[in-house]
Design a protein around this motif. Sequence first.
Motif, short mmCIF file in Angstrom:
data_model
loop_
_atom_site.label_atom_id
_atom_site.label_comp_id
_atom_site.label_asym_id
_atom_site.label_seq_id
_atom_site.Cartn_x
_atom_site.Cartn_y
_atom_site.Cartn_z
N SER A 1 -17.05 22.06 -58.99
CA SER A 1 -17.15 21.69 -57.58
C SER A 1 -16.56 20.30 -57.36
CB SER A 1 -18.62 21.70 -57.14
OG SER A 1 -19.31 20.64 -57.78
N THR A 2 -16.29 19.97 -56.13
CA THR A 2 -15.79 18.63 -55.80
C THR A 2 -16.77 17.57 -56.29
OG1 THR A 2 -14.60 19.48 -53.88
CG2 THR A 2 -15.09 17.11 -53.90
N ARG A 3 -18.04 17.81 -56.07
CA ARG A 3 -19.07 16.85 -56.52
C ARG A 3 -18.99 16.66 -58.03
NH1 ARG A 3 -24.05 16.04 -58.57
NH2 ARG A 3 -25.46 14.63 -57.44
N ASP A 4 -18.91 17.76 -58.78
CA ASP A 4 -18.85 17.67 -60.23
C ASP A 4 -17.59 16.95 -60.70
OD1 ASP A 4 -21.29 18.96 -60.42
OD2 ASP A 4 -20.42 20.91 -60.96
N ARG A 5 -16.47 17.22 -60.03
CA ARG A 5 -15.23 16.53 -60.39
C ARG A 5 -15.35 15.03 -60.13
NH1 ARG A 5 -12.82 20.35 -57.14
NH2 ARG A 5 -11.78 18.71 -55.92
N LEU A 6 -15.98 14.67 -59.03
CA LEU A 6 -16.19 13.25 -58.74
C LEU A 6 -17.04 12.59 -59.82
CD1 LEU A 6 -16.79 13.40 -54.88
CD2 LEU A 6 -14.93 12.16 -56.03
N VAL A 7 -18.13 13.24 -60.20
CA VAL A 7 -19.04 12.67 -61.19
C VAL A 7 -18.34 12.52 -62.54
CG1 VAL A 7 -21.17 13.08 -62.50
CG2 VAL A 7 -21.13 13.47 -60.03
N LEU A 8 -17.71 13.58 -63.01
CA LEU A 8 -17.04 13.56 -64.31
C LEU A 8 -15.94 12.49 -64.35
CD1 LEU A 8 -16.35 14.68 -67.12
CD2 LEU A 8 -14.91 16.36 -65.97
N ASN A 9 -15.09 12.48 -63.35
CA ASN A 9 -13.99 11.53 -63.35
C ASN A 9 -14.48 10.10 -63.17
OD1 ASN A 9 -11.28 12.93 -63.63
ND2 ASN A 9 -12.43 14.28 -62.28
N LYS B 1 -12.85 1.51 -67.70
CA LYS B 1 -12.48 0.28 -67.01
C LYS B 1 -13.64 -0.55 -66.49
CE LYS B 1 -8.19 2.37 -65.36
NZ LYS B 1 -7.33 2.57 -64.19
N GLY B 2 -14.86 -0.05 -66.61
CA GLY B 2 -16.01 -0.74 -66.05
C GLY B 2 -16.14 -0.46 -64.56
N TYR B 3 -17.30 -0.72 -64.03
CA TYR B 3 -17.59 -0.44 -62.63
C TYR B 3 -16.62 -1.14 -61.69
CZ TYR B 3 -20.26 -0.04 -58.28
OH TYR B 3 -20.66 0.23 -57.00
N HIS B 4 -16.42 -2.44 -61.89
CA HIS B 4 -15.58 -3.20 -60.98
C HIS B 4 -14.09 -2.96 -61.19
CE1 HIS B 4 -18.84 -5.28 -59.04
NE2 HIS B 4 -19.33 -5.64 -60.21
N GLY B 5 -13.73 -2.36 -62.32
CA GLY B 5 -12.32 -2.10 -62.61
C GLY B 5 -11.80 -0.81 -61.99
N VAL B 6 -12.66 -0.08 -61.30
CA VAL B 6 -12.28 1.21 -60.72
C VAL B 6 -12.57 1.20 -59.23
CG1 VAL B 6 -12.71 3.69 -60.76
CG2 VAL B 6 -12.86 2.38 -62.88
N GLY B 7 -11.57 1.57 -58.46
CA GLY B 7 -11.76 1.66 -57.01
C GLY B 7 -12.05 3.09 -56.59
N VAL B 8 -12.58 3.24 -55.41
CA VAL B 8 -12.90 4.55 -54.85
C VAL B 8 -11.65 5.41 -54.76
CG1 VAL B 8 -13.70 5.73 -52.77
CG2 VAL B 8 -14.97 3.76 -53.65
N ALA B 9 -10.54 4.83 -54.33
CA ALA B 9 -9.30 5.60 -54.20
C ALA B 9 -8.86 6.18 -55.54
CB ALA B 9 -8.19 4.73 -53.62
N GLU B 10 -9.03 5.42 -56.62
CA GLU B 10 -8.66 5.91 -57.95
C GLU B 10 -9.55 7.07 -58.38
OE1 GLU B 10 -7.78 4.21 -62.46
OE2 GLU B 10 -8.78 2.91 -61.00
N ILE B 11 -10.85 6.96 -58.10
CA ILE B 11 -11.77 8.05 -58.44
C ILE B 11 -11.40 9.31 -57.67
CG2 ILE B 11 -14.17 8.84 -58.32
CD1 ILE B 11 -14.95 5.81 -58.64
N ALA C 1 -10.04 12.76 -59.37
CA ALA C 1 -10.85 13.98 -59.18
C ALA C 1 -10.14 15.01 -58.31
CB ALA C 1 -12.19 13.61 -58.54
N GLY C 2 -9.03 14.62 -57.70
CA GLY C 2 -8.35 15.54 -56.78
C GLY C 2 -9.23 15.90 -55.60
N ALA C 3 -9.95 14.90 -55.10
CA ALA C 3 -10.93 15.12 -54.04
C ALA C 3 -10.47 14.46 -52.74
CB ALA C 3 -12.28 14.54 -54.46
N PRO C 4 -10.76 15.12 -51.61
CA PRO C 4 -10.40 14.51 -50.32
C PRO C 4 -11.22 13.26 -50.05
CG PRO C 4 -11.52 16.62 -50.00
CD PRO C 4 -11.37 16.43 -51.48
#
Length: 187
Positions: free
Chosen positions: A7-15, A23-33, A37-40
């Motif tokens: 599911s989209t949710r699962d792809r978001l969580v895994l990725n 990269k750590g929490y601050h090293g990753v932006g929402v757009a990258e996630i 995840a291939g999520a809208p």
Amino acid sequence: MTHPAPSTRDRLVLNAALLFRQKGYHGVGVAEILAQAGAPKGSLYHHFPNGKSDLALTAADWASAEMMRIIGDAFDTAPDFATGATTLCYKLAKLFDLSGHWDGCPISATLFEGPQNDAFRAKSAALFESWIAEVARHGQRFGLGAAAARDAAEMLLMGLEGAWILARVRKTSDPLRRLPDLLGHQS
């Protein structure tokens, strides 16, 4: 038999879990996630109303469940605690080798490097405690008393965290493989 697509949710969580670990929490932006995840765009806030912080807490739960599975795999068929501890170290060394040597602990990279808040600290404490409790449960199953099993579990988890950091610095999984001998868990 084909498996349903995640599911989209699962792809978001895994990725998110994989990216935070790398990269750590601050090293990753929402757009990258979202891209990974291939999520809208709107899907993050649909599934995680508080955005990245909610996703990080869920990703940490997912990563912790994976660690619990690895602990179980290492100890369930072991004939004794020392063999289970050694197997766990070797399984984590193999994961280290597969990760390209740079990935951090999935919990500390996500939650310790995240925003300083009580929810992240409480989640970290609960997840690490669950790992210790699971290893201690196996220690008791192998005949260690409750206090000795807890001490052995804490020592093993402390050693694993330190060995992982040293492995990252040295770019080799050798510290993880040496840990059982250093802790006296030769099998």
